[in-house]
Every structure is written in structure tokens, then in C-alpha cells.
Design an enzyme around this catalytic site. Structure first.
Site, PDB file in Angstrom:
ATOM      1  CD  GLN A 111      -2.902   1.030   2.271  1.00 18.46           C
ATOM      2  OE1 GLN A 111      -2.589   0.492   3.415  1.00 18.46           O
ATOM      3  NE2 GLN A 111      -3.996   1.621   2.181  1.00 18.46           N
ATOM      4  N   GLY A 149       3.065   1.206  11.613  1.00 22.93           N
ATOM      5  CA  GLY A 149       2.615   0.488  12.856  1.00 22.93           C
ATOM      6  C   GLY A 149       1.948  -0.994  12.536  1.00 22.93           C
ATOM      7  CG  HIS A 181      -6.027   0.725  12.761  1.00 20.98           C
ATOM      8  ND1 HIS A 181      -6.842   2.138  12.725  1.00 20.98           N
ATOM      9  CD2 HIS A 181      -5.416   0.526  11.468  1.00 20.98           C
ATOM     10  CE1 HIS A 181      -6.447   2.629  11.383  1.00 20.98           C
ATOM     11  NE2 HIS A 181      -5.824   1.662  10.624  1.00 20.98           N
ATOM     12  CD  GLU A 182      -3.135  -2.204  10.933  1.00 22.81           C
ATOM     13  OE1 GLU A 182      -3.655  -2.260  10.068  1.00 22.81           O
ATOM     14  OE2 GLU A 182      -2.483  -0.896  11.226  1.00 22.81           O
ATOM     15  CE1 TYR A 209      -4.751   5.312   9.802  1.00 23.21           C
ATOM     16  CE2 TYR A 209      -4.181   7.215   8.279  1.00 23.21           C
ATOM     17  CZ  TYR A 209      -3.746   5.774   8.670  1.00 23.21           C
ATOM     18  OH  TYR A 209      -3.104   5.005   7.782  1.00 23.21           O
TER      19      TYR A 209
HETATM   20  N1  BES Z   1      -3.323   0.906   6.098  1.00 17.04           N
HETATM   21  C1  BES Z   1      -2.468   1.547   6.943  1.00 17.04           C
HETATM   22  C2  BES Z   1      -1.209   1.874   6.691  1.00 17.04           C
HETATM   23  C3  BES Z   1      -1.159   2.618   5.241  1.00 17.04           C
HETATM   24  C4  BES Z   1      -1.981   3.728   4.845  1.00 17.04           C
HETATM   25  C5  BES Z   1      -0.113   2.380   4.539  1.00 17.04           C
HETATM   26  C6  BES Z   1      -1.826   4.405   3.689  1.00 17.04           C
HETATM   27  C7  BES Z   1       0.109   2.954   3.136  1.00 17.04           C
HETATM   28  C8  BES Z   1      -0.790   3.864   2.942  1.00 17.04           C
HETATM   29  C9  BES Z   1      -2.788   0.634   8.320  1.00 17.04           C
HETATM   30  O1  BES Z   1      -3.841   0.477   8.531  1.00 17.04           O
HETATM   31  C10 BES Z   1      -2.671   1.937   9.241  1.00 17.04           C
HETATM   32  O2  BES Z   1      -3.462   2.770   9.396  1.00 17.04           O
HETATM   33  N2  BES Z   1      -1.500   1.775  10.110  1.00 17.04           N
HETATM   34  C11 BES Z   1      -1.284   2.895  11.362  1.00 17.04           C
HETATM   35  C12 BES Z   1      -2.272   2.199  12.506  1.00 17.04           C
HETATM   36  C13 BES Z   1      -2.528   3.348  13.466  1.00 17.04           C
HETATM   37  C14 BES Z   1      -3.391   4.406  12.889  1.00 17.04           C
HETATM   38  C15 BES Z   1      -3.221   2.548  14.565  1.00 17.04           C
HETATM   39  C16 BES Z   1       0.115   2.975  11.521  1.00 17.04           C
HETATM   40  O3  BES Z   1       0.859   2.424  10.758  1.00 17.04           O
HETATM   41  O4  BES Z   1       0.611   3.852  12.389  1.00 17.04           O
HETATM   42 ZN    ZN Z   2      -5.271   1.700   8.660  1.00 18.07          ZN
END
Ligand code: BES
Ligand code: ZN
Length: 618
Positions: free
Chosen positions: A157, A284, A311-312, A397
Site C-alpha cells: 500500500q 505501525g 485497527h488492523e 484517519y
Molecule cells: N493501511 C494503513 C497503513 C497505510 C496507509 C500504508 C496508507 C500505506 C498507505 C494501516 O492500517 C495503518 O493505518 N497503520 C497505522 C495504524 C494506526 C493508525 C493505529 C500506522 O501504521 O501507524
Molecule cells: Zn489503517
């Protein structure tokens, strides 16, 4: 024999439904592929994971479905791939076909145009990825927990899958996949698919992902990966050194699944496992289906950071089941997921904790909004011509989450919950863009309960910058108490040892640190540190907040710990703000450059790109 009329009707309806599926959404700007004409519906990967050359080598086969007659080319997305040969399958035989790899675009990569002899049903591309693939990281043994064996993982992603597979790289379409992966015998590969926890003696592994998923969710990792079951549907995959700690930390994952199913319907992906990666993982977590990829930096020993797992997991509904059709619509993935995450936290850990997490996120967003370009504070952001990574922020978010909290407040939890559950069911295994969502919202919620929310309010949330005045403003009673203790210390009405911090949660500490006055004196900072040893906190979020504040106050006491922290962690959210704050002060540039020189080789290509850009800007 079908009657001519019925035949015409059948033809018309087939054509009609085809044109509907092809043109329902805004075209995804971030793909070169001609997915509106011909769609790859199933992928077969045959890959060798070569740690010596840091390459994935082999082939990918696409099974094609045509949306119209006369399609002569298949256009795929690639970035930094070497394409050796392309074959098509017709009348039972494979034969070579011609192809052209266009010049590289910095955002989209290189378009691969393949000539399709008379609507072939299958295409096979022989290729390899390069060591610098933006979607892969190849780690040397020293960067792993065990220090003896190498590790690799993908992060696809938003548009990095194309750096390790030639594909139609758009979230508007879905593929099922199978893969035959070969790796060295002392390592094992794992994918976002059905995984068999057993190791194979010969290094050959087969994977199947029967449910159709968007390409950004195709994921692979390989290393000294072991397995520990936690519950009927959940398990940990990680290096053996981390297995027990991770299983203890994330033991509530099954309870999270059960809670989410009660609210939003069945978990549709069979198992939900967690792969714990080495600390250079730039995020994360990443919601790769059946197997979320997780940073080890959240293993705090007290479950204080497990909202990441909520979250995931929540993405198994919002994102993986119902997917943003373009990267402009990311808020439909992340905003819904942040909302569902918080609902899960409320169910499993109680209301106080859920509200504290809302309040921290809200404060964080308000601070971020001040610095963001106005246009980037809009949910339905314009990112044409831009790399989706550059537009990444807390807006999709937390502003997205606040929008759903606003709707919940106005319509009441009961009606909002049934709306959301129905939304997931109605769009299961499909994509949706912001326009279609708005239409669906109007029809199924707004118009059914008239007088509660106007479409003008909806449009303000989705299309206007910053936060609407009607936004929820989450505050926590627990934090109000923390604040009053803090105030008493600043007015010298109490001493630090009199503040009842013994039972403070990590959330209270984070609130405390984040709300210290921006101009706090070094004397007070150092008093706090000698009382509470914050510089040495082993909680990575607390350490991050504390180090950031001390950088901003030019407190040199933290420098040694700061260097260690930045060298040992590669998670962007925890390191990028520190580099940004350091580079604000010209006199710290050499110090910062020195840390970065040591840290950079251990960072993921995405983190390197972000931080290189920070250095180049100043
Ligand atoms: N899907 C995302 C990570 C992501 C978003 C990668 C857009 C590339 C492009 C993942 O679910 C996410 O949001 N991770 C957050 C977690 C947090 C908000 C709890 C992170 O990595 O910090
Ligand atoms: Zn996410």
C-alpha cells in the site's frame, strides 16, 4: 435454442452490466492499467526469494476477463522491474508476445504494454524485481531479532505492489491469487493468504487466497518465521525470540474479533494471524488479509498499545471487505477503520480507555491541521499528479473518524450501527468511491431519518477544509484530572512526588507530556525526568512524545537516548516528527545528519524517501 428476442435482451443486459462495472467510479489516476477494458481476475505467482541478489525472480500469470470486444493490449503497472519475456495462452499453447516498457514516471512507475493476440485469456510475464524495489525491504541478519538469518517483507500500500509484480495496481479491482514460492531451506515464506504453519524441508511453499482482494493487499515476507497459536482463529508468526512476548501482548485478539462480529457481521477471512516484523517496518501495522503485518514497537508489555491490533483487524471490514476505489478515497478505508477500531476498544477494554484514545487522536489532529496545507485537510483530497505517500496525514484517519462519530451522535448508536453493518454487507468484496458513498449515505441514513443531518452538513465534512464547527470534541474526565495536577505543579501548589502517578496508564502519561506548556523550562523538564525517568521509558510512544518535546526545548540531556531510539526504530510515525523537529534548528543539522548516517541503512526505502526529502528541503 434461445429465441432471437431473448438473445438480444441477454446481449444488451450483458453489455449494460459490463459497462456499469467498468465505469461506476471515477478513474483511478494512479494506475496506467486499462482495467476498464480488460480485468485481471486471478493471479498465479511463481517466485524465488533470492536473498543473495535481493530479488524476487520468476513469473506472474494473469487470468483475464474482457469488458468489451476488440481489446488489443493489456496495460500493467510496474516500477523498477526487469521484464524478460511475455507469453500468452491460446488454444492450449503458450507463445511469446511483444511488449513495451515505457519510460519511468516518478509517481506511477513504468507502463508495461503487452500485445494480446485475439483476446487471449491468460498472460504470463517473466520478470525480476530489483534490490531497490520500493515495496520490499531486504534485511541483513544484524537487523533482525535473532541476528543470524536475513529477513524480507513487502509493503504494497498504496502503489508499491508494482515494484515487485507487474499488475493492474488499482484498488478499484480485485484478484484472487495463488503462489508458489521458493526460498532457502533455513527460511520460510509467508503470505496474505491461507498459511500452513508447518515448515517444508525443501523450501517450496504453496499459498492460496481464494477471496478476491485489491492488489495493495498482496503481501509476502520470508525469514526465520515461527508460529504460536493464540486461539481458535488467531496466531502469531514471528522470529522465535518474539513469539512469547507477542502472544502475551496480543492475547485479546480473539475477543476483538468476537466483538467486531457482534457489531458489524461475520469475519469473512477464516483466520486472523499477526506477523511481527523487525523494527524497521515503516508502519505501525498493515492490514494484509488473514495476516496483518505488525511493528514490534507496540509490544510494550502491558497491552497499552494494542489499539493498533484493533485497527488492523477493523480493516477486515472497512478496507479489505469494502475498499476505497481510488487513493483520493483513502478516508473511506482509514476513517471508517479508526472509528471501528475505537468501537472495538470500547467493547474489549471499556469506555474510559476508548474515550482517552479519542481525545488523544483529536488533540493530535488539531495540532496537525495547523501545519497542513489547507487543501490537504479535505477528506476527499485531490491527489492527482501526487504520490499518495506524500499526501499521507491524520486527516483521513481522525477527521474521518470524527465524521462517523458525528453521524453516530446525531442518529443514535442503534440506527448508525445498523446502517454501517448494512453498508459492509451491501459492498462486500467491492470498492466504493466518495461520490457513491455519499449517495448511499443519503438514501440509507439521511433520508430515512429526516431532520437529523442535512446534506449540506455532509458536504461540509467531505469537501471543506479543516474541521466543521459541528465536529465532536472528545474530552476525557480522566485527562481533566491529570491536567489539574499538572496545573498545580506549575503554580507550585504541589510537588511532583505528590502527583498520584503510580496508577497512571500510558494514555495518561501521553496526555501529560503532550499538554506540558510548549515553553516549559529546562529546569522543569529535568525535574520531571529525574522524578519519572521519562527519557528511559521503554514505552515507545511515551519515549517519542518525551523526546519530541525535549528536542523542541533544545534540551541536550536526551541526545544519547535520542540517537539510540532513532537508530533502533524505523516506524515512520515515531521517527519522522523527530527528524522534522531537529531540522527546524540549523545548529542541530550536523548532529542530525550524523544520526541519520548511522540509521539510514537500517530504514525501509519508504522511510528513507521521506527523511531524504526532509534533509533536501532545508
Ligand atoms: N493501511 C494503513 C497503513 C497505510 C496507509 C500504508 C496508507 C500505506 C498507505 C494501516 O492500517 C495503518 O493505518 N497503520 C497505522 C495504524 C494506526 C493508525 C493505529 C500506522 O501504521 O501507524
Ligand atoms: Zn489503517
Amino acid at each position: 435454442m434461445i429465441k432471437p428476442f431473448a438473445r438480444i435482451i441477454a446481449i444488451i443486459s450483458v453489455c449494460f452490466s459490463l459497462s456499469i462495472t467498468a465505469n461506476q467510479f471515477e478513474k483511478d489516476w494512479h494506475t496506467y492499467s486499462n482495467y476498464q477494458d480488460v480485468v485481471s481476475t486471478h493471479i498465479v505467482l511463481n517466485l524465488d526469494v533470492d536473498f543473495n541478489t535481493k530479488q524476487l525472480k520468476g513469473s506472474i500469470e494473469h487470468h483475464l476477463k474482457y469488458n468489451r470486444k476488440g481489446v488489443q493490449n493489456l496495460v500493467l503497472d510496474t516500477r523498477d522491474l526487469d521484464i524478460h519475456r511475455v507469453e500468452t495462452f491460446r488454444c492450449g499453447v503458450w507463445s511469446d508476445t511483444t511488449f513495451k516498457l515505457s519510460e519511468r514516471d516518478d509517481v506511477k512507475g513504468s507502463k508495461l504494454t503487452i500485445v494480446l493476440p485475439r483476446m487471449s485469456k491468460r498472460v504470463k510475464v517473466h520478470y525480476n524485481s530489483r534490490p531497490e524495489a520500493s515495496g520490499l525491504q531486504w534485511l541483513s541478519p544484524i537487523q533482525t531479532a535473532g541476528k543470524k538469518l536475513p529477513f524480507m517483507f513487502s509493503q504494497s500500500q498504496a502503489i508499491h505492489a508494482r515494484s515487485w509484480m507487474p499488475i493492474q495496481d488499482t484498488p478499484a479491482m480485485r484478484v484472487s491469487y495463488e503462489a508458489n514460492i521458493h526460498t532457502a531451506k533455513n527460511l520460510r515464506p509467508i503470505m496474505s493468504a491461507k498459511n500452513d504453519p508447518k515448515w517444508n524441508e525443501n523450501g517450496d511453499y504453496h499459498f492460496e487466497m481464494p477471496q478476491p482482494i485489491p492488489t495493495y493487499l498482496i503481501a509476502i515476507a520470508a525469514g526465520n518465521i515461527h508460529y504460536k497459536k493464540m486461539s481458535k482463529q488467531t496466531a502469531i508468526y514471528s522470529e522465535p525470540e518474539l513469539l512469547d512476548a507477542a502472544a502475551a501482548e496480543f492475547i485479546d485478539t480473539q475477543a476483538m474479533i468476537d466483538a467486531t462480529e457482534k457489531m458489524y457481521g461475520k469475519y469473512r477471512w477464516t483466520d486472523y494471524d499477526l506477523l511481527i516484523l523487525p523494527p524497521s517496518f515503516p508502519f505501525g501495522g498493515m492490514e494484509n488479509p488473514r495476516l496483518s503485518f505488525i511493528t514490534p514497537t507496540v509490544i510494550a508489555g502491558d497491552k497499552s498499545l494494542v489499539s493498533l491490533i484493533a485497527h488492523e483487524l477493523a480493516h477486515s471490514w472497512s478496507g479489505n471487505l469494502v475498499t476505497n476505489a481510488t487513493w483520493r478515497d483513502l478516508w473511506l478505508n482509514e476513517g471508517f477503520t479508526s472509528y471501528v477500531e475505537n468501537r472495538i476498544m470500547e467493547e474489549v477494554f471499556g469506555k474510559d480507555r476508548a474515550i482517552m484514545e479519542q481525545a488523544l487522536a483529536y488533540q493530535g489532529l488539531k495540532e496537525e491541521l495547523v501545519d497542513l496545507p489547507k487543501a490537504d485537510t479535505i477528506l476527499h483530497i485531490v491527489i492527482e499528479g501526487r504520490d499518495p505517500d506524500d499526501a499521507f496525514s491524520g486527516v483521513p484517519y481522525t477527521k474521518g473518524q470524527l465524521f462517523l462519530m458525528f453521524l453516530e451522535e446525531r442518529f443514535g448508536r442503534k440506527d448508525f450501527d445498523s446502517f454501517l453493518r448494512q453498508y459492509f454487507d451491501d459492498h462486500a468484496f467491492g470498492s466504493i468511491d466518495t461520490k457513491s458513498f455519499t449517495r448511499y449515505l443519503k438514501k440509507n441514513l439521511i433520508d430515512r431519518h429526516t431532520g437529523k443531518v442535512s446534506m449540506a452538513e455532509v458536504k461540509e465534512w467531505i469537501n471543506e477544509p479543516m474541521l466543521p464547527a459541528s465536529s465532536p470534541k472528545p474530552t476525557s474526565d480522566v485527562f481533566t484530572k491529570v491536567k489539574s495536577h499538572m496545573d498545580s505543579w506549575f503554580t507550585n501548589d504541589t510537588t511532583l512526588s505528590n502527583i498520584p502517578t503510580k496508577d497512571w496508564t500510558v494514555h495518561e502519561w501521553l496526555f501529560f507530556i503532550n499538554n506540558l506548556p510548549k515553553d516549559i523550562s529546562l529546569d522543569r523538564l529535568n525535574k520531571l525526568d529525574s522524578q519519572f525517568s521519562l527519557t528511559q521509558s521503554t514505552n515507545n510512544e511515551i519515549a517519542h512524545a518525551w523526546l519530541l518535546l525535549n528536542i523542541k526545548r533544545n534540551n541536550p540531556v536526551i541526545n544519547k537516548r535520542l540517537a539510540d531510539y532513532m537508530i533502533s526504530i524505523g516506524r515512520r510515525k515515531l521517527i519522522v516528527p523527530l527528524y522534522k523537529a531537529l531540522l527546524e534548528t540549523e545548529s542541530k543539522r550536523a548532529f542530525t545528519q550524523n544520526i541519520y548516517n548511522k540509521a539510514r541503512p537500517g530504514y525501509h526505502p519508504l522511510a528513507q524517501g521521506t527523511i531524504d526529502a526532509l534533509f533536501a528541503k532545508k
